[in-house]
Motif scaffolding. Structure first.
Motif, PDB file in Angstrom:
ATOM      1  N   PHE A   1       0.711  -1.364   0.086  1.00  0.00           N
ATOM      2  CA  PHE A   1      -0.088  -0.142  -0.008  1.00  0.00           C
ATOM      3  C   PHE A   1       0.849   1.382   0.115  1.00  0.00           C
ATOM      4  CE2 PHE A   1      -1.806   3.168   2.804  1.00  0.00           C
ATOM      5  CZ  PHE A   1      -2.841   3.856   2.092  1.00  0.00           C
TER       6      PHE A   1
ATOM      7  N   ASP B   1       3.764   1.692  -1.223  1.00  0.00           N
ATOM      8  CA  ASP B   1       4.665   1.569  -2.579  1.00  0.00           C
ATOM      9  C   ASP B   1       3.418   2.334  -3.621  1.00  0.00           C
ATOM     10  OD1 ASP B   1       6.918   0.525  -1.604  1.00  0.00           O
ATOM     11  OD2 ASP B   1       6.357  -1.504  -2.011  1.00  0.00           O
ATOM     12  N   LEU B   2       2.266   2.240  -3.621  1.00  0.00           N
ATOM     13  CA  LEU B   2       1.486   2.726  -4.435  1.00  0.00           C
ATOM     14  C   LEU B   2       1.322   4.186  -4.391  1.00  0.00           C
ATOM     15  CD1 LEU B   2      -1.538  -0.176  -4.153  1.00  0.00           C
ATOM     16  CD2 LEU B   2       0.130   0.197  -5.831  1.00  0.00           C
TER      17      LEU B   2
ATOM     18  N   ILE C   1      -0.946   6.259  -2.732  1.00  0.00           N
ATOM     19  CA  ILE C   1      -2.445   6.603  -2.818  1.00  0.00           C
ATOM     20  C   ILE C   1      -2.661   7.916  -2.029  1.00  0.00           C
ATOM     21  CG2 ILE C   1      -4.517   5.834  -2.580  1.00  0.00           C
ATOM     22  CD1 ILE C   1      -3.735   3.008  -2.844  1.00  0.00           C
TER      23      ILE C   1
ATOM     24  N   LEU D   1      -7.809   4.840  -5.020  1.00  0.00           N
ATOM     25  CA  LEU D   1      -7.047   4.007  -6.159  1.00  0.00           C
ATOM     26  C   LEU D   1      -8.189   3.024  -6.569  1.00  0.00           C
ATOM     27  CD1 LEU D   1      -4.997   3.754  -8.310  1.00  0.00           C
ATOM     28  CD2 LEU D   1      -3.940   2.074  -6.674  1.00  0.00           C
TER      29      LEU D   1
ATOM     30  N   LEU E   1      -4.945  -0.476 -10.797  1.00  0.00           N
ATOM     31  CA  LEU E   1      -3.862  -1.053 -10.146  1.00  0.00           C
ATOM     32  C   LEU E   1      -2.576  -1.351 -10.701  1.00  0.00           C
ATOM     33  CD1 LEU E   1      -5.515  -3.736  -7.855  1.00  0.00           C
ATOM     34  CD2 LEU E   1      -4.223  -1.895  -6.838  1.00  0.00           C
ATOM     35  N   PRO E   2      -1.278  -0.853 -10.579  1.00  0.00           N
ATOM     36  CA  PRO E   2      -0.155  -1.249 -11.503  1.00  0.00           C
ATOM     37  C   PRO E   2      -0.084  -2.755 -11.544  1.00  0.00           C
ATOM     38  CG  PRO E   2       0.466  -0.341  -9.329  1.00  0.00           C
ATOM     39  CD  PRO E   2      -1.007  -0.382  -9.186  1.00  0.00           C
TER      40      PRO E   2
ATOM     41  N   TRP F   1       2.007  -9.006  -8.237  1.00  0.00           N
ATOM     42  CA  TRP F   1       1.171  -7.905  -7.973  1.00  0.00           C
ATOM     43  C   TRP F   1      -0.336  -8.455  -7.511  1.00  0.00           C
ATOM     44  CZ3 TRP F   1      -3.708  -7.047 -10.541  1.00  0.00           C
ATOM     45  CH2 TRP F   1      -3.898  -8.023 -11.861  1.00  0.00           C
TER      46      TRP F   1
ATOM     47  N   THR G   1      -2.242  -7.812  -4.248  1.00  0.00           N
ATOM     48  CA  THR G   1      -3.837  -7.383  -4.256  1.00  0.00           C
ATOM     49  C   THR G   1      -4.519  -8.197  -3.294  1.00  0.00           C
ATOM     50  OG1 THR G   1      -3.436  -6.740  -6.497  1.00  0.00           O
ATOM     51  CG2 THR G   1      -5.692  -6.740  -5.550  1.00  0.00           C
TER      52      THR G   1
END
Length: 478
Positions: free
Chosen positions: A403, A405-406, A408, A413, A418-419, A425, A429
């Motif tokens: 989280f 690293d995202l 947001i 988001l 999502l990347p 990933w 998730t």
């Protein structure tokens, strides 16, 4: 100034004497009824006729429950109470007030201090359901946050102190509720009442809610870490200077030494409250264990006395209570003077020979030893397998790391954004979804499934050949 001086400075002693008088129950019921009538009148008081009728109704219904002393028969005046006498006593004690009016009408109002005290008495008579909120969790999270105590350190410290007081009050309330349930269970005379206290009152209201939340908080691990971080805050001169500056803005009339003492006392008070959390939680654990032990013992006792030999077992316990009352187990004599047990004689139709069975001879088998040979490839394979298992474990720490690293923001988001260029990933998730409702998570997840207004759910989104139900990730508010 002490608490007693503050209370009795403007409140007369007769105000509290109403609770301890001979007819204190009648006065409390009458005041409760007056407050209820006044609450539904939107500021309109009671006339004298209405007040007398209310007091007469309370005296008529509640006088039979009043236990008078034996010497009250000698004084005839003290054995009777009238409505005008109750009104006179409440006026003298300042529970009710009679303001002077220009139209000379006699209208009575309940004093504001009486309303506060009645509310406190109601909470004592009808205690609220035991709850355990996240106050202590907020304190630990706030103290352990590196960005806390930077902009507004004094406000953060006061918020932590208030949450600590409320959390300790919840722990004491939980302990007292367990003690009350223990006494109720010991007074139960049937298995039905015992099981009702165990499953309906304790398990549902305390065990599955408050006590479970206390266990999930993991106090033995969190409190020492928070205490260590608080010690670092106490020794940080920059934070202390900001606290002193904030205190100076509030109380500019204080000197520098007085401000330093107040800041030191506030920090020490928070530290003392934090040190009291773990002993109080251990006391709750001991109370829960005591409740479980007594519940099991009471259940076994009721089973025995409710069986076919109920009278024999009950007589045995009554005899023990008479001979060894208030005697501890380690003080009991070695030879107890108890009657012999009335065990029926055991016999068999064909004697004990019919139970004889010849011993069968078995050949002792030999154990096959395992092969101790292994090479370096086996060790590397075991290490790689262990590494894969560790990397694929979905923990809260891994979900929080993904989280962060995202990056947001507060807008959130969506799942379709999502990347997918991040390694594993999909597993990350899944970890986000698994730990979204835990206390340790740093984020919240909302889905259309949480909203009742949706008749049909939206179709899943296709992300890298994988269908995902729509959801949105938000950072938790601090």
């Amino acid at each position: 100034m002490s608490l007693s001086q503050q209370i009795f400075r403007d409140t007369p002693s007769r105000f509290f004497a109403v609770l301890t008088w001979r007819y204190g129950r009648l006065y409390i019921d009458a005041l409760d009824k007056i407050e209820e009538i006044q609450r539904h009148r939107h500021g309109v008081g009671l006339t004298r006729v209405e007040l007398i009728q209310t007091c007469e109704d309370i005296i008529e219904t509640g006088l039979e429950h009043i236990q008078l002393p034996d010497d009250s028969a000698e004084d005839e005046e003290q054995t009777h109470i009238t409505a005008p006498e109750m009104i006179r006593v409440m006026l003298q004690s300042e529970w009710i007030e009679e303001p002077k009016r220009s139209d000379y009408q006699r209208v009575y109002y309940l004093d504001s201090r009486a309303e506060l005290l009645l509310e406190c008495l109601r909470r004592m008579a009808y205690p609220e359901q035991v709850t355990f909120t996240d106050k202590l969790h907020l304190v630990c999270s706030r103290i352990m946050d590196k960005d806390a105590f930077e902009k507004h350190p004094l406000a953060d410290l006061e918020a932590c102190t208030d949450n600590l007081r409320y959390g300790l009050q919840e722990l004491r309330s939980m302990q007292q509720s367990m003690a009350r349930l223990t006494q109720r269970q010991l007074r139960s005379d049937s298995l039905k009442q015992n099981l009702q206290v165990l499953y309906d009152d304790f398990s549902e209201n305390i065990g599955q809610r408050a006590y479970k939340s206390l266990i999930d908080l993991d106090i033995p691990v969190r409190i020492p870490m928070a205490r260590e971080q608080l010690a670092k805050i106490q020794s940080n001169p920059a934070v202390i200077a900001k606290m002193e500056l904030a205190w100076l803005k509030r109380r500019p009339e204080l000197s520098a030494d007085e401000i330093t003492i107040n800041v030191h006392d506030a920090l020490q008070n928070t530290a003392n409250l934090l040190d009291s959390v773990e002993p109080q939680a251990e006391a709750v654990d001991r109370r829960a264990a005591d409740f479980a032990r007594r519940s099991f013992a009471r259940f076994r006792y009721l089973q025995e006395v409710s069986s076919g030999r109920r009278s024999e077992v009950r007589n045995l316990f009554e005899l023990i209570n008479e001979q060894y009352a208030e005697c501890k187990l380690n003080a009991l004599p070695e030879q107890l003077e108890l009657p012999s047990l009335k065990i029926p004689a055991v016999s068999m139709l064909a004697g004990i020979d019919s139970l004889f069975s010849p011993r069968t001879l078995r050949i002792k088998g030999a154990q096959t030893p395992l092969d101790d040979f292994y090479d370096d490839d086996d060790s590397l394979y075991a290490l790689e397998e262990m590494s894969d298992n560790i990397n694929s474990s979905l923990t809260t720490r891994r979900a929080n790391s993904f989280f962060r690293d995202l990056n947001i923001d507060t807008n959130g988001l969506e799942s379709k954004d999502l990347p997918t260029n991040v390694e594993d990933w999909i597993l990350n998730t899944v970890g986000l979804l698994l730990h979204s409702d835990t206390l340790e998570s740093e984020y919240d997840i909302t889905t259309p499934r949480d909203e009742i207004t949706h008749d049909t759910l939206p179709s899943p989104s296709l992300v890298e050949e994988t269908y995902l139900d729509p959801f949105t990730i938000y950072p938790k508010a601090r």
